[in-house]
Design a protein around this motif. Structure first.
Motif, short mmCIF file in Angstrom:
data_model
loop_
_atom_site.label_atom_id
_atom_site.label_comp_id
_atom_site.label_asym_id
_atom_site.label_seq_id
_atom_site.Cartn_x
_atom_site.Cartn_y
_atom_site.Cartn_z
N UNK A 66 -48.50 -52.26 48.61
CA UNK A 66 -49.08 -50.92 48.59
C UNK A 66 -48.52 -50.05 49.71
N UNK A 67 -48.34 -50.65 50.89
CA UNK A 67 -47.74 -49.88 51.99
C UNK A 67 -46.29 -49.54 51.68
N UNK A 68 -45.62 -50.46 50.99
CA UNK A 68 -44.25 -50.17 50.56
C UNK A 68 -44.21 -48.98 49.63
N UNK A 69 -45.17 -48.92 48.69
CA UNK A 69 -45.25 -47.77 47.78
C UNK A 69 -45.50 -46.48 48.55
N UNK A 70 -46.33 -46.55 49.58
CA UNK A 70 -46.59 -45.36 50.39
C UNK A 70 -45.30 -44.84 51.02
N UNK A 93 -40.46 -41.15 50.89
CA UNK A 93 -38.99 -41.16 50.91
C UNK A 93 -38.43 -41.81 52.18
N UNK A 94 -39.23 -42.66 52.80
CA UNK A 94 -38.78 -43.44 53.95
C UNK A 94 -38.35 -44.81 53.41
N UNK A 95 -37.16 -44.82 52.81
CA UNK A 95 -36.75 -45.97 52.01
C UNK A 95 -36.48 -47.23 52.82
N UNK A 96 -35.95 -47.10 54.02
CA UNK A 96 -35.69 -48.28 54.83
C UNK A 96 -36.98 -48.96 55.23
N UNK A 140 -38.72 -51.86 43.07
CA UNK A 140 -38.79 -50.88 44.16
C UNK A 140 -37.66 -51.08 45.17
N UNK A 141 -37.33 -52.34 45.45
CA UNK A 141 -36.20 -52.60 46.36
C UNK A 141 -34.92 -52.01 45.77
N UNK A 142 -34.74 -52.19 44.46
CA UNK A 142 -33.56 -51.61 43.81
C UNK A 142 -33.56 -50.09 43.89
N UNK A 143 -34.71 -49.49 43.68
CA UNK A 143 -34.80 -48.03 43.74
C UNK A 143 -34.52 -47.51 45.15
#
Length: 260
Positions: free
Chosen positions: A134-138, A143-146, A171-174
């Motif tokens: 969920x934090x990754x989705x946030x 747009x803080x992809x790293x 999501x990692x791919x995106x």
């Protein structure tokens, strides 16, 4: 016969009266806290709050219908009270609502981070989803992809490769795609497909990455696979996901490739 029915009605009436008296006596023996819990179990949340203003579950459950209906102002009147009474129990749900329904990434992260600090050495699962997912989705939404990559990888470590939500890999791919790392993006999308071949989000992502790399034949192969597997797409009647895809955009991209 008339006497029979007379005595029957008297008997039934007596039984009903005894049952009512028994229930009334039983109810009077219950404390307000117990009555409140029983009201929650019977979905009478306002009554539950009347009996016990400290019942955090009653406040949280009362908020759910409002949040589902999109009335967050009213829903959060109840939900904020629930969090105030028991933050460890209800912060996760509030963060989930802020992420999935309100797209308020900063406040969602704030809730998830506070919850995480309250439960050391424990992996929380707000509304049944890994907190790092969920934090990754946030961060993806911000747009803080790293930073998103860091959290999705931590989620995979938490849940293990074979058990984690396959959209962790999507999501990692995106994220890698947005960073311009197209070959790395393809590798991540393929990790999802190792779990199951029915991931249209991965095929679509790979098609876009191959197009960027100039490999149009492979891009066409993958966009066709995305189209043919769309009935497996990530979907929820109540929520639009950040990585949700639609047939219209796949067909548009397919036409774009065919024109090359």
């Amino acid at each position: 016969m008339k006497k029979f029915f007379k005595y029957l009605f008297i008997g039934l009436g007596s039984i009903i009266l005894l049952v009512i008296m028994g229930i009334t006596f039983w109810w009077k023996t219950k404390s307000d806290e117990e009555k409140s819990r029983l009201m929650v179990e019977s979905h009478q949340y306002e009554k539950a709050i009347e009996y016990d203003q400290e019942n955090s579950d009653a406040w949280m459950e009362r908020s759910v219908a409002f949040n589902k209906a999109g009335d967050f102002e009213k829903g959060f009147e109840y939900l904020n009270k629930a969090v105030e009474l028991d933050p460890k129990l209800h912060l996760g749900y509030r963060g989930w609502i802020r992420l999935r329904k309100m797209r308020d990434y900063d406040k969602a992260l704030q809730d998830f981070n506070i919850l995480d600090s309250l439960t050391p050495n424990f992996v929380d699962a707000p509304w049944g989803e890994d907190i790092d997912f969920l934090r990754g989705e946030c961060y993806f939404g911000k747009k803080e992809y790293q930073k998103a990559i860091e959290l999705f990888n931590r989620n995979i470590q938490n849940q293990k490769e074979d058990w984690v939500d396959i959209h962790s890999f999507v999501y990692l791919g995106l994220c890698e795609y947005e960073l311009g790392n197209y070959e790395k993006a393809i590798t991540e999308f393929q990790r999802a497909l190792k779990q199951t071949e029915n991931v249209p989000e991965s095929y679509f992502g790979m098609a876009r990455a191959y197009q960027k790399l100039g490999q149009i034949k492979k891009a066409k192969e993958n966009i066709s696979k995305a189209e043919n597997s769309m009935h497996y797409k990530r979907d929820d009647v109540y929520n639009e996901f950040l990585n949700e895809i639609y047939l219209s955009e796949i067909l548009e991209f397919k036409q774009k490739l065919n024109n090359k």
